[in-house]
Design a protein around this motif. Structure first.
Motif, PDB file in Angstrom:
ATOM      1  N   ILE A 160     -12.147  -5.239   3.583  1.00 42.23           N
ATOM      2  CA  ILE A 160     -13.163  -5.271   2.531  1.00 42.23           C
ATOM      3  C   ILE A 160     -14.405  -6.016   3.022  1.00 42.23           C
ATOM      4  CG2 ILE A 160     -13.693  -6.202   0.248  1.00 42.23           C
ATOM      5  CD1 ILE A 160     -10.767  -5.668  -0.501  1.00 42.23           C
ATOM      6  N   GLU A 161     -14.196  -7.149   3.686  1.00 42.56           N
ATOM      7  CA  GLU A 161     -15.324  -7.921   4.193  1.00 42.56           C
ATOM      8  C   GLU A 161     -16.119  -7.134   5.233  1.00 42.56           C
ATOM      9  OE1 GLU A 161     -16.251 -12.239   6.356  1.00 42.56           O
ATOM     10  OE2 GLU A 161     -14.184 -11.626   5.934  1.00 42.56           O
ATOM     11  N   ALA A 162     -15.398  -6.441   6.124  1.00 40.17           N
ATOM     12  CA  ALA A 162     -16.084  -5.647   7.144  1.00 40.17           C
ATOM     13  C   ALA A 162     -16.888  -4.518   6.503  1.00 40.17           C
ATOM     14  CB  ALA A 162     -15.056  -5.078   8.137  1.00 40.17           C
ATOM     15  N   GLU A 163     -16.317  -3.901   5.467  1.00 43.16           N
ATOM     16  CA  GLU A 163     -17.017  -2.806   4.804  1.00 43.16           C
ATOM     17  C   GLU A 163     -18.257  -3.305   4.064  1.00 43.16           C
ATOM     18  OE1 GLU A 163     -15.701   1.149   2.358  1.00 43.16           O
ATOM     19  OE2 GLU A 163     -14.822  -0.750   1.703  1.00 43.16           O
ATOM     20  N   ARG A 164     -18.158  -4.466   3.425  1.00 43.75           N
ATOM     21  CA  ARG A 164     -19.330  -5.023   2.737  1.00 43.75           C
ATOM     22  C   ARG A 164     -20.470  -5.268   3.727  1.00 43.75           C
ATOM     23  NH1 ARG A 164     -18.483  -5.820  -2.451  1.00 43.75           N
ATOM     24  NH2 ARG A 164     -16.446  -6.558  -3.211  1.00 43.75           N
ATOM     25  N   ASP A 165     -20.141  -5.801   4.894  1.00 41.52           N
ATOM     26  CA  ASP A 165     -21.163  -6.044   5.903  1.00 41.52           C
ATOM     27  C   ASP A 165     -21.808  -4.738   6.344  1.00 41.52           C
ATOM     28  OD1 ASP A 165     -20.751  -8.759   5.827  1.00 41.52           O
ATOM     29  OD2 ASP A 165     -19.350  -8.779   7.522  1.00 41.52           O
ATOM     30  N   LEU A 166     -20.985  -3.705   6.508  1.00 39.81           N
ATOM     31  CA  LEU A 166     -21.484  -2.417   6.970  1.00 39.81           C
ATOM     32  C   LEU A 166     -22.398  -1.765   5.939  1.00 39.81           C
ATOM     33  CD1 LEU A 166     -21.316  -0.177   9.156  1.00 39.81           C
ATOM     34  CD2 LEU A 166     -19.355   0.742   7.914  1.00 39.81           C
ATOM     35  N   LEU A 167     -22.078  -1.952   4.654  1.00 40.64           N
ATOM     36  CA  LEU A 167     -22.799  -1.254   3.590  1.00 40.64           C
ATOM     37  C   LEU A 167     -23.900  -2.101   2.953  1.00 40.64           C
ATOM     38  CD1 LEU A 167     -19.812   0.469   1.736  1.00 40.64           C
ATOM     39  CD2 LEU A 167     -21.341   1.469   3.436  1.00 40.64           C
ATOM     40  N   ARG A 168     -24.090  -3.322   3.417  1.00 42.56           N
ATOM     41  CA  ARG A 168     -25.011  -4.241   2.755  1.00 42.56           C
ATOM     42  C   ARG A 168     -26.424  -3.671   2.637  1.00 42.56           C
ATOM     43  NH1 ARG A 168     -23.581  -9.100   1.912  1.00 42.56           N
ATOM     44  NH2 ARG A 168     -22.099  -9.045   3.651  1.00 42.56           N
ATOM     45  N   GLU A 169     -26.934  -3.125   3.710  1.00 43.04           N
ATOM     46  CA  GLU A 169     -28.301  -2.605   3.688  1.00 43.04           C
ATOM     47  C   GLU A 169     -28.407  -1.394   2.774  1.00 43.04           C
ATOM     48  OE1 GLU A 169     -31.774  -1.062   6.800  1.00 43.04           O
ATOM     49  OE2 GLU A 169     -29.857  -1.814   7.542  1.00 43.04           O
ATOM     50  N   LEU A 170     -27.392  -0.525   2.803  1.00 47.05           N
ATOM     51  CA  LEU A 170     -27.411   0.658   1.945  1.00 47.05           C
ATOM     52  C   LEU A 170     -27.372   0.248   0.480  1.00 47.05           C
ATOM     53  CD1 LEU A 170     -27.338   3.739   1.722  1.00 47.05           C
ATOM     54  CD2 LEU A 170     -24.839   3.612   1.826  1.00 47.05           C
ATOM     55  N   ARG A 171     -26.580  -0.779   0.156  1.00 42.72           N
ATOM     56  CA  ARG A 171     -26.526  -1.246  -1.232  1.00 42.72           C
ATOM     57  C   ARG A 171     -27.890  -1.737  -1.685  1.00 42.72           C
ATOM     58  NH1 ARG A 171     -26.092  -5.222  -4.845  1.00 42.72           N
ATOM     59  NH2 ARG A 171     -24.361  -5.252  -6.349  1.00 42.72           N
ATOM     60  N   GLY A 172     -28.611  -2.393  -0.795  1.00 38.28           N
ATOM     61  CA  GLY A 172     -29.938  -2.870  -1.149  1.00 38.28           C
ATOM     62  C   GLY A 172     -30.919  -1.748  -1.409  1.00 38.28           C
ATOM     63  N   ASP A 173     -30.693  -0.589  -0.804  1.00 41.32           N
ATOM     64  CA  ASP A 173     -31.584   0.567  -0.976  1.00 41.32           C
ATOM     65  C   ASP A 173     -31.176   1.453  -2.142  1.00 41.32           C
ATOM     66  OD1 ASP A 173     -33.098  -0.193   1.187  1.00 41.32           O
ATOM     67  OD2 ASP A 173     -32.054   1.104   2.613  1.00 41.32           O
ATOM     68  N   ALA A 174     -30.046   1.153  -2.783  1.00 47.27           N
ATOM     69  CA  ALA A 174     -29.503   2.035  -3.814  1.00 47.27           C
ATOM     70  C   ALA A 174     -30.412   2.097  -5.036  1.00 47.27           C
ATOM     71  CB  ALA A 174     -28.105   1.575  -4.225  1.00 47.27           C
ATOM     72  N   ASP A 175     -30.502   3.287  -5.626  1.00 48.73           N
ATOM     73  CA  ASP A 175     -31.238   3.474  -6.873  1.00 48.73           C
ATOM     74  C   ASP A 175     -30.393   3.106  -8.077  1.00 48.73           C
ATOM     75  OD1 ASP A 175     -33.776   4.999  -5.905  1.00 48.73           O
ATOM     76  OD2 ASP A 175     -32.106   6.031  -4.929  1.00 48.73           O
ATOM     77  N   LEU A 176     -29.081   3.272  -7.958  1.00 48.58           N
ATOM     78  CA  LEU A 176     -28.167   2.966  -9.052  1.00 48.58           C
ATOM     79  C   LEU A 176     -26.929   2.290  -8.479  1.00 48.58           C
ATOM     80  CD1 LEU A 176     -27.224   3.223 -12.020  1.00 48.58           C
ATOM     81  CD2 LEU A 176     -26.338   5.487 -11.446  1.00 48.58           C
ATOM     82  N   VAL A 177     -26.641   1.068  -8.932  1.00 49.65           N
ATOM     83  CA  VAL A 177     -25.433   0.343  -8.530  1.00 49.65           C
ATOM     84  C   VAL A 177     -24.527   0.239  -9.748  1.00 49.65           C
ATOM     85  CG1 VAL A 177     -24.477  -1.823  -7.660  1.00 49.65           C
ATOM     86  CG2 VAL A 177     -26.660  -0.979  -6.771  1.00 49.65           C
ATOM     87  N   ILE A 178     -23.277   0.678  -9.592  1.00 49.61           N
ATOM     88  CA  ILE A 178     -22.312   0.619 -10.691  1.00 49.61           C
ATOM     89  C   ILE A 178     -21.146  -0.259 -10.259  1.00 49.61           C
ATOM     90  CG2 ILE A 178     -20.765   1.932 -12.185  1.00 49.61           C
ATOM     91  CD1 ILE A 178     -22.525   4.354 -11.820  1.00 49.61           C
ATOM     92  N   ASP A 179     -20.919  -1.315 -11.008  1.00 48.99           N
ATOM     93  CA  ASP A 179     -19.789  -2.209 -10.756  1.00 48.99           C
ATOM     94  C   ASP A 179     -18.594  -1.697 -11.544  1.00 48.99           C
ATOM     95  OD1 ASP A 179     -18.047  -4.239 -10.223  1.00 48.99           O
ATOM     96  OD2 ASP A 179     -19.016  -5.709 -11.514  1.00 48.99           O
TER      97      ASP A 179
END
Length: 326
Positions: A160-179
């Motif tokens: 999970i930690e490795a995936e968060r690091d990998l996706l961090r930049e993409l999450r910042g560019d997201a138009d819609l974030v759903i928790d």
């Protein structure tokens, strides 16, 4: 989400490749024809990504039910190819959703290049990012006894930690974030429906979410409102068993000094913010309204605020994240 979603099955076949001469948009209201295909429409594109187990497959299936052409686990380098094929379909593929995740991590470095390519061709694209807490993700993986795609010889939390690091930049560019930490499948589908259903694209869509501060801030909130400046109905014995959905509680909350004034002025402030969001091309906003436990003040205020927004023409969904947890 309460039902585990591991995104293990595709929803459409990956195309083999484009024919030469696909049309691309010039960004001037016309199209550039490279193979004599007149008036080919550039498809609307949504990229679905996020944490493994956070609900990507559910989100993709929801769009498929709404008539989108969905491609699961498409290598990012092929996204422009997919758009070109849609442009050549003479309008038969007008909306494309692509699921991009760490299963294609060999190609993931190509995503930034593909997005830049789409931008240079003036292709309209949106990114939906599915988020969830570490605790919820661990629980979902353990419930199906499957490893995280990136954990290797380590633990689930390592993956999970490795995936968060990998996706961090993409999450910042997201138009819609759903928790999806506290959402079930039906609630996630409702959020996707609210964001993508309808024949016409509304100017702005809003989710008004009540929550309890003692359970933590919603990670997908754009704006946070703290209603703890009002007296807590929890300390009124006859109101304690009820929630903010009950008229007695709502009347109590909005009979307090400053409550109605706050609602009026915050609604005016949201009009100003919404105008700025529209200018910046932001289509979705999540307004988190909090109180101590997410049961009384935040719920009553969320309902009133959502009604105000709806009256102004903003498509609004209300979610009571923590109601019923006590």
């Amino acid at each position: 989400m309460n039902e585990h979603d591991q995104d293990t099955s595709g929803t459409a076949d990956t195309p083999a490749g484009p024919e030469h001469g696909a049309q691309v948009s010039t960004g001037t209201g016309t199209t550039k024809d490279t193979a004599g295909v007149p008036d080919a429409a550039i498809p609307e594109l949504v990229i679905i990504s996020g944490m493994s187990g956070a609900g990507r497959s559910t989100a993709a299936k929801c769009l498929e039910d709404l008539g989108w052409f969905v491609v699961d686990n498409l290598p990012p380098a092929l996204i422009p190819t997919m758009v070109e094929l849609g442009a050549r379909s003479q309008g038969n593929v007008a909306r494309i959703a692509v699921v991009v995740d760490v299963r294609g991590r060999r190609f993931f470095d190509n995503l930034r290049e593909s997005l830049a390519d789409l931008e240079s061709k003036h292709v309209t694209r949106r990114i939906v990012f599915l988020e969830s807490s570490d605790e919820a993700l661990v629980r979902r993986f353990e419930s199906v006894r499957r490893p995280h795609p990136l954990q290797g010889d380590g633990r689930i939390v390592d993956g999970i930690e490795a995936e968060r690091d990998l996706l961090r930049e993409l999450r910042g560019d997201a138009d819609l974030v759903i928790d999806t930490s506290s959402l079930n499948v039906h609630e996630l589908r409702a959020k996707m429906d609210a964001s993508f259903a309808g024949e016409e694209e509304p100017e702005l869509r809003a989710t008004v979410m009540s929550f309890g501060f003692k359970y933590g801030l919603p990670v997908d909130a754009d704006l946070v409102v703290d209603m703890r400046f009002l007296p807590n109905p929890h300390w009124v014995p006859e109101l304690r068993p009820f929630t903010g959905l009950n008229e007695e509680v709502s009347n109590y909350v909005f009979s307090q000094p400053g409550a109605k004034e706050f609602l009026d002025r915050y609604t005016e402030l949201l009009q100003l913010i919404a105008a700025g969001y529209r200018r910046e091309g932001k289509r979705y906003v999540t307004i988190a309204v909090g109180c101590t436990g997410g049961k009384h003040r935040s719920v009553a205020t969320s309902e009133k605020l959502a009604a105000r927004l709806a009256a102004q023409g903003v498509e609004t969904v209300v979610v009571h994240r923590d109601m019923g947890r006590e």
